[in-house]
Write an enzyme that holds these catalytic residues in place. Structure first.
Site, PDB file in Angstrom:
ATOM      1  N   GLY A   6       0.809  -1.217   0.000  1.00  0.00           N
ATOM      2  CA  GLY A   6       0.000   0.000   0.000  1.00  0.00           C
ATOM      3  C   GLY A   6       0.835   1.255   0.000  1.00  0.00           C
ATOM      4  N   ASN A   7       0.198   2.365   0.417  1.00  0.00           N
ATOM      5  CA  ASN A   7       0.804   3.687   0.321  1.00  0.00           C
ATOM      6  C   ASN A   7       1.315   3.894  -1.115  1.00  0.00           C
ATOM      7  OD1 ASN A   7       3.458   5.685   1.306  1.00  0.00           O
ATOM      8  ND2 ASN A   7       1.348   6.134   1.800  1.00  0.00           N
ATOM      9  N   HIS A  48       2.261   4.778  -4.877  1.00  0.00           N
ATOM     10  CA  HIS A  48       2.795   5.917  -5.633  1.00  0.00           C
ATOM     11  C   HIS A  48       2.811   5.510  -7.111  1.00  0.00           C
ATOM     12  CE1 HIS A  48       6.400   3.462  -5.687  1.00  0.00           C
ATOM     13  NE2 HIS A  48       6.456   3.486  -4.368  1.00  0.00           N
ATOM     14  N   GLY A  79       5.011   4.435  -8.974  1.00  0.00           N
ATOM     15  CA  GLY A  79       5.705   3.166  -9.258  1.00  0.00           C
ATOM     16  C   GLY A  79       4.740   1.996  -9.178  1.00  0.00           C
ATOM     17  N   HIS A  80       3.900   1.993  -8.132  1.00  0.00           N
ATOM     18  CA  HIS A  80       2.901   0.920  -8.004  1.00  0.00           C
ATOM     19  C   HIS A  80       1.881   0.983  -9.145  1.00  0.00           C
ATOM     20  CE1 HIS A  80       3.990   1.440  -3.581  1.00  0.00           C
ATOM     21  NE2 HIS A  80       4.216   0.159  -3.789  1.00  0.00           N
ATOM     22  N   VAL A 115      10.511   3.090 -11.581  1.00  0.00           N
ATOM     23  CA  VAL A 115       9.924   4.398 -11.906  1.00  0.00           C
ATOM     24  C   VAL A 115      10.637   5.437 -11.043  1.00  0.00           C
ATOM     25  CG1 VAL A 115       7.809   5.782 -11.949  1.00  0.00           C
ATOM     26  CG2 VAL A 115       7.711   3.333 -12.463  1.00  0.00           C
ATOM     27  N   LEU A 160      11.213   5.877  -7.054  1.00  0.00           N
ATOM     28  CA  LEU A 160      10.036   6.072  -6.203  1.00  0.00           C
ATOM     29  C   LEU A 160       9.943   4.944  -5.177  1.00  0.00           C
ATOM     30  CD1 LEU A 160       7.234   7.336  -8.632  1.00  0.00           C
ATOM     31  CD2 LEU A 160       9.043   8.605  -7.468  1.00  0.00           C
TER      32      LEU A 160
END
Ligand code: PAF
Length: 291
Positions: free
Chosen positions: A32-33, A35, A37-38, A178, A186
């Protein structure tokens, strides 16, 4: 809007019809959290599957004593809002009890020798924790394909080994790192950086690029890898980082002879770094081909 499931049984029921229709399911495991990149991992997943499941679970078994498990940012609502923009289909956000009826779990998944180096040296039980949670997620979601970021290079290598050794019929895809506009990779942990540390942080990537250029120019033949790495460590340390490791390995993470020219032409290497800047432990890596 992705559909959120907190329970294993409900997620399994939801995914069954897609499986019955032979549709491909992708899993993007995260803590989670989210950004960019995810979100990129989700975009890659969508290119390889009909349905994308993203798991959001801050996994206690991969944190060591004194690490940031308690303070790790938990931002489910914001994460789901971001996922709308990339079209994820399902979010699996289980509780700790749902994932671990007994904690710590008496069953373990050990990745062996590969964990004795790099991140494994300073985080000795970390990859065992990653191994068990990823195995469980694979069993729960039964994806056709799973996407992991190449920033966590050692983790990706361990997952590939896990899939091979436990005979999972899952294609593992490593998605490119990323970066922010200034080159910083990131990471959710970047938010631990103060404003001035954030200005300093891109130095890590710049240093990797410089080292890669030196190696691709054949500089290691004159000076040896050991000297190049030592000079690089000094520059990183002078910039204010505390280095955990800075190493050059083969892409399979085997050691190379550090002090000679025995690396053959066209060999693919990877330079890996982990370094602390304030409260943030930053990871990065750079592939390089020897000339
Ligand atoms: O890379 C991560 O975020 C985690 O290690 C993973 C793969 C989601 C397992 O908890």
């Amino acid at each position: 809007m992705p559909i959120i499931h907190h329970h294993i049984s409900a997620l399994k029921v939801a995914l069954q019809p897609y499986r019955a229709k032979q549709q491909r399911i992708a899993l993007v495991p995260t803590m989670g959290n989210l950004h960019d990149g995810h979100l990129e991992l989700v975009k890659v997943a969508k290119q390889h599957a009909d349905i994308v499941v993203i798991s959001i679970f801050v996994n206690p078994t991969q944190f060591g004593v004194g690490e940031d498990f308690d303070s790790y940012p938990r931002t489910l609502e914001e994460d789901v809002a971001k996922l709308v923009t990339v079209g994820a289909d399902y979010v699996f956000a289980p509780s700790i009890d749902e994932m671990y009826p007994v904690l710590p779990p008496p069953t373990s998944v050990r990745a062996g020798e590969i964990t004795s180096q790099l991140c494994g040296q300073s985080r000795p039980s970390h990859f065992d924790g990653v191994g068990i949670v990823v195995s469980k997620l694979f069993n729960i979601v039964q994806p056709d394909v799973a996407i992991f970021g190449q920033k966590d290079y050692q983790q990706l290598a361990i997952i590939k080994q896990l899939v091979r050794d436990l005979s999972y019929a899952i294609e593992i895809i490593g998605a490119p790192i990323v970066r922010a506009a200034d080159g910083l990779a990131l990471s959710s942990r970047n938010q631990y950086l103060s404003e001035s540390e954030r200005q300093t942080a891109p130095i890590l990537h710049q240093e990797l690029q410089y080292l890669a250029k030196q190696i691709s120019d054949g500089e290691h033949r004159q000076q040896g890898f050991k000297k190049l790495l030592e000079e690089s460590r000094q520059r990183i340390t002078s910039a204010g980082f505390t280095i955990d490791y800075l190493e050059v390995k083969t892409v399979e993470l085997s050691d190379i002879a550090h002090n000679n020219e025995s690396v053959s032409e066209n060999q693919n290497l990877v330079i890996l770094v982990a370094a602390w800047l304030g409260r943030a432990r930053l990871l990065d890596n750079q592939l390089v081909t020897v000339n």
